[in-house]
Design a protein around this motif. Sequence first.
Motif, PDB file in Angstrom:
ATOM      1  N   GLU A   1     -29.759 -61.547  -2.057  1.00 25.18           N
ATOM      2  CA  GLU A   1     -29.296 -60.388  -2.859  1.00 25.18           C
ATOM      3  C   GLU A   1     -28.389 -59.768  -2.319  1.00 25.18           C
ATOM      4  O   GLU A   1     -27.515 -58.946  -2.825  1.00 25.18           O
TER       5      GLU A   1
ATOM      6  N   ALA B   1     -24.892 -61.564  -3.042  1.00 26.77           N
ATOM      7  CA  ALA B   1     -24.977 -61.300  -4.403  1.00 26.77           C
ATOM      8  C   ALA B   1     -24.045 -60.071  -4.791  1.00 26.77           C
ATOM      9  O   ALA B   1     -23.231 -60.074  -6.092  1.00 26.77           O
TER      10      ALA B   1
ATOM     11  N   GLY C   1     -20.596 -59.665  -5.930  1.00 26.44           N
ATOM     12  CA  GLY C   1     -20.213 -60.097  -7.131  1.00 26.44           C
ATOM     13  C   GLY C   1     -20.583 -59.380  -8.196  1.00 26.44           C
ATOM     14  O   GLY C   1     -20.491 -59.790  -9.317  1.00 26.44           O
ATOM     15  N   ARG C   2     -20.852 -58.107  -8.165  1.00 32.33           N
ATOM     16  CA  ARG C   2     -21.026 -57.047  -8.912  1.00 32.33           C
ATOM     17  C   ARG C   2     -20.497 -55.990  -8.762  1.00 32.33           C
ATOM     18  O   ARG C   2     -19.954 -55.405  -7.394  1.00 32.33           O
TER      19      ARG C   2
ATOM     20  N   VAL D   1     -21.891 -58.261 -13.367  1.00 34.11           N
ATOM     21  CA  VAL D   1     -21.377 -59.511 -12.722  1.00 34.11           C
ATOM     22  C   VAL D   1     -19.670 -59.579 -12.868  1.00 34.11           C
ATOM     23  O   VAL D   1     -19.458 -59.392 -14.194  1.00 34.11           O
TER      24      VAL D   1
ATOM     25  N   VAL E   1     -18.973 -68.753  -7.649  1.00 31.42           N
ATOM     26  CA  VAL E   1     -19.115 -68.527  -6.469  1.00 31.42           C
ATOM     27  C   VAL E   1     -18.507 -69.855  -5.881  1.00 31.42           C
ATOM     28  O   VAL E   1     -19.036 -71.191  -6.199  1.00 31.42           O
TER      29      VAL E   1
ATOM     30  N   VAL F   1     -26.586 -67.838  -4.273  1.00 27.66           N
ATOM     31  CA  VAL F   1     -25.750 -66.415  -4.679  1.00 27.66           C
ATOM     32  C   VAL F   1     -25.476 -66.863  -6.346  1.00 27.66           C
ATOM     33  O   VAL F   1     -25.348 -65.884  -7.018  1.00 27.66           O
TER      34      VAL F   1
ATOM     35  N   LEU G   1     -26.178 -64.449  -9.722  1.00 28.62           N
ATOM     36  CA  LEU G   1     -25.135 -63.899 -10.475  1.00 28.62           C
ATOM     37  C   LEU G   1     -25.244 -64.359 -11.750  1.00 28.62           C
ATOM     38  O   LEU G   1     -24.457 -63.912 -12.815  1.00 28.62           O
TER      39      LEU G   1
END
Length: 184
Positions: free
Chosen positions: A48, A51, A54-55, A61, A66, A80, A84
């Motif tokens: 979490e 990830a 990536g947001r 997202v 990745v 991950v 996402l």
Amino acid sequence: MTLVGHSRAAAALQRLVVDVPDYPEPGVVFKDIMPLLADHEGLSAVVEALAASGRDEHGTVVVDKVVGMEARGFILGAPVALALGVGFVPVRKAGKLPRETHAVSYALEYGEATLEVQRDALAPGERVLLVDDVLATGGTAAATRDLVAACGATTTAIAVLMELSFLPGRAAIGDVPVSSVVIV
């Protein structure tokens, strides 16, 4: 160990990562994440946290793929990517991929290595999040960033479990944003 963010993930790292002195050679302190990987709560927390890089600030997202570096980046990068909702691309040691590759050689904190990515693994213009366990000298991350660029894609961020503050990792990767769960 400095807790940087994602307190649940940082606490799991502090509790579950084991220092192994003089591995793989004298003077190196290896960070063994295997107990963390075996702990469902800890693994969930770190996936979490990684990830999140990536947001955007709204939770949207902002990456297309990745990329995980061999070998522990594979273990962390694949979940991950699933979190996402994007694809996963492995970057491997030389000679491990079956088709045409891009290759980059680089220095490690205790040696040298060559990494490869399949030439068609990333499309031009794709936005990429790099995931690994440790940012040390930055050689692996810089080499992987170069491989991403060779495919025509862009590295938007790097997410790692641990950053070793006594080594120049950030300097080696330039202006790519780095997110570390903890800084050692």
